[in-house]
Write a protein that holds these residues in place. Structure first.
Motif, PDB file in Angstrom:
ATOM      1  N   ASP A  75       0.817  -1.217   0.000  1.00 35.34           N
ATOM      2  CA  ASP A  75       0.000   0.000   0.000  1.00 35.34           C
ATOM      3  C   ASP A  75       0.851   1.268   0.000  1.00 35.34           C
ATOM      4  O   ASP A  75       0.368   2.347  -0.358  1.00 35.34           O
ATOM      5  CB  ASP A  75      -0.923   0.040   1.224  1.00 35.34           C
TER       6      ASP A  75
ATOM      7  N   ALA B 256      -8.424   6.090   6.083  1.00 41.30           N
ATOM      8  CA  ALA B 256      -8.571   4.864   5.292  1.00 41.30           C
ATOM      9  C   ALA B 256      -9.082   3.685   6.104  1.00 41.30           C
ATOM     10  O   ALA B 256      -9.556   2.694   5.532  1.00 41.30           O
ATOM     11  CB  ALA B 256      -7.239   4.506   4.634  1.00 41.30           C
ATOM     12  N   THR B 257      -8.979   3.763   7.436  1.00 42.85           N
ATOM     13  CA  THR B 257      -9.408   2.641   8.272  1.00 42.85           C
ATOM     14  C   THR B 257     -10.777   2.852   8.906  1.00 42.85           C
ATOM     15  O   THR B 257     -11.255   1.991   9.650  1.00 42.85           O
ATOM     16  CB  THR B 257      -8.382   2.384   9.390  1.00 42.85           C
TER      17      THR B 257
ATOM     18  N   CYS C 105     -14.191   4.138   3.013  1.00 42.67           N
ATOM     19  CA  CYS C 105     -13.065   5.074   3.116  1.00 42.67           C
ATOM     20  C   CYS C 105     -11.793   4.454   2.543  1.00 42.67           C
ATOM     21  O   CYS C 105     -11.019   5.124   1.837  1.00 42.67           O
ATOM     22  CB  CYS C 105     -12.843   5.477   4.565  1.00 42.67           C
ATOM     23  N   LYS C 106     -11.592   3.188   2.840  1.00 45.64           N
ATOM     24  CA  LYS C 106     -10.400   2.489   2.353  1.00 45.64           C
ATOM     25  C   LYS C 106     -10.312   2.535   0.833  1.00 45.64           C
ATOM     26  O   LYS C 106      -9.227   2.724   0.265  1.00 45.64           O
ATOM     27  CB  LYS C 106     -10.431   1.045   2.843  1.00 45.64           C
TER      28      LYS C 106
ATOM     29  N   SER D 127      -9.688   6.403  -0.945  1.00 49.79           N
ATOM     30  CA  SER D 127      -8.772   7.345  -0.296  1.00 49.79           C
ATOM     31  C   SER D 127      -7.317   7.164  -0.696  1.00 49.79           C
ATOM     32  O   SER D 127      -6.862   6.070  -1.035  1.00 49.79           O
ATOM     33  CB  SER D 127      -8.878   7.220   1.227  1.00 49.79           C
TER      34      SER D 127
ATOM     35  N   THR E  86      -3.835   8.491   1.221  1.00 48.15           N
ATOM     36  CA  THR E  86      -3.396   9.074   2.486  1.00 48.15           C
ATOM     37  C   THR E  86      -1.930   9.476   2.393  1.00 48.15           C
ATOM     38  O   THR E  86      -1.083   8.681   1.985  1.00 48.15           O
ATOM     39  CB  THR E  86      -3.588   8.081   3.645  1.00 48.15           C
TER      40      THR E  86
ATOM     41  N   ASN F 202      -6.560   0.777  -2.264  1.00 47.02           N
ATOM     42  CA  ASN F 202      -7.330   0.375  -3.441  1.00 47.02           C
ATOM     43  C   ASN F 202      -6.400   0.178  -4.639  1.00 47.02           C
ATOM     44  O   ASN F 202      -5.628   1.082  -4.993  1.00 47.02           O
ATOM     45  CB  ASN F 202      -8.386   1.436  -3.765  1.00 47.02           C
TER      46      ASN F 202
END
Length: 390
Positions: free
Chosen positions: A82, A211-212, A217-218, A221, A223, A245
């Motif tokens: 990620d 994101a969490t 949201c994950k 997003s 971050t 994502n």
């Protein structure tokens, strides 16, 4: 114990913060007047002694230590894949604007907010759209009705979010974050969350990464984080972009490479790895020290009755001072303090607030803080006297 009371001479270092006359006390830009953690200094010195500072790859360990840091410190589970290297949070924000919006689009922000957000938007030919935070009883909250109306506008394609929020020092709750995610998904808006201040919460205060907050949201997003604010190494240009994502991740990797902001210098990855593996205790002591500085400022303002209200803060070392009882335009007050009290604070107007505010950086030794408060008092008294004689 770390000696945060030490006065470090920053003259002759080309410091941006100290780009002022010697008699001016700078308490504005967001870097700290504390030595960086010794483990980081030792690691950089060891690297320097190799004597060759060539092109440097980002090792696998760079991602793995960050995955472990976010799990340990913030109960946030990310995959190593990620994490994307970037030279800074601001380059990452600008790259996001260019990649995920088109010229003429609107990019949403929540004012008052870090003023460089506006530059990232306007400099790339996009329009700033503001969801103004509601200021009541000395603290801020989100106007969700206005937020949705702004997200619903056809040209709104990106939302630059700030968590914890600079300059108001707010930690957004998990429920607030999840609600933002739901609204953004409903209206097809991507969230770029600037979370560079996330480690600088008050003791016993914890933040939730955007994101969490939810699966929604994950998946919408991007971050942006960095060790630079936390460990006072802003001069080493290093940051991370966390994109779980897969679709957004691949697009962000391509965009960062296209903009050529994805290659670190000889110290970037090393400083990050060292910070996240050897500096926990330094950070705990730092948070306690800053919290005590906040208490000193709060007590000072209450006792001196200067007409300044300290906005409730849960994170960052930047205090948001409500000066509306003193003046209608903080620009005049900021200039007066600089010229007459030799105190350099940020003019709140650059953050586009509703009201008159100043921003004060209190990440400094207590002796420096007390001198700053002394100058603030003298400056306010002189400012009020000037008003009364007009």
């Amino acid at each position: 114990m770390i000696n945060f009371d030490e006065i470090v001479d920053r003259s002759n270092t080309n410091s941006s913060k100290y780009s002022c006359e010697p008699d001016v006390l700078p308490m504005w830009v967001a870097d700290m007047d504390f030595r960086a953690p010794q483990p980081i200094l030792d690691a950089l010195q060891s690297r320097l002694e190799n004597a060759i500072l060539g092109y440097t790859r980002t090792p696998k360990e760079w991602a793995s230590v960050q995955k472990e840091w976010w799990s340990r410190r913030h109960k946030a589970e990310f995959d190593e894949r990620d994490f994307i290297f970037c030279t800074g949070v601001i380059p990452a924000l600008s790259t996001s604007v260019r990649r995920f919006t088109s010229p003429g689009d609107s990019v949403l922000v929540q004012t008052p907010v870090y003023h460089v957000f506006f530059n990232c938007i306007k400099n790339n030919g996009r329009n700033v759209l503001a969801n103004e935070l509601i200021y009541e009883n000395g603290e801020y909250k989100i106007d969700f009705n206005d937020l949705e109306s702004k997200l619903a506008q056809p040209l709104t394609t990106l939302f630059i979010f700030c968590n914890p929020h600079n300059p108001v020092g707010k930690i957004w709750s998990k429920d607030e974050l999840a609600k933002i995610g739901e609204l953004c998904k409903k209206h097809g808006v991507i969230v770029v969350s600037d979370e560079i201040h996330c480690d600088l919460t008050d003791p016993k205060k914890h933040y939730t990464p955007f994101a969490t907050a939810s699966e929604i949201c994950k998946n919408l997003s991007i971050t942006c984080v960095a060790p630079t604010k936390t460990f006072n190494i802003a001069g080493i240009q290093t940051a991370s972009v966390i994109v779980p994502n897969e679709n957004l991740h691949q697009k962000m990797v391509a965009a960062i490479n296209y903009d050529e902001v994805g290659e670190g210098n000889a110290f970037a990855a090393l400083a990050t790895i060292t910070a996240y593996t050897k500096c926990d205790e330094w950070l705990e002591q730092l948070r306690a020290y800053i919290f005590e500085n906040k208490r000193i400022v709060s007590e000072f303002l209450q006792n001196e009755n200067l007409g300044i209200t300290l906005v409730k803060s849960e994170a960052t070392y930047l205090l948001w001072l409500d000066c509306s009882q003193i003046c209608e335009n903080s620009t005049n007050l900021q200039r007066f303090l600089l010229v007459n009290a030799k105190l350099w604070l940020n003019d709140g107007n650059i953050y586009r607030p509703n009201g008159s505010f100043l921003r004060m950086n209190i990440a400094c030794p207590k002796a420096t803080l007390l001198e700053g408060l002394k100058r603030l008092k003298a400056g306010i008294l002189a400012f009020n006297k000037t008003k009364n004689t007009i």
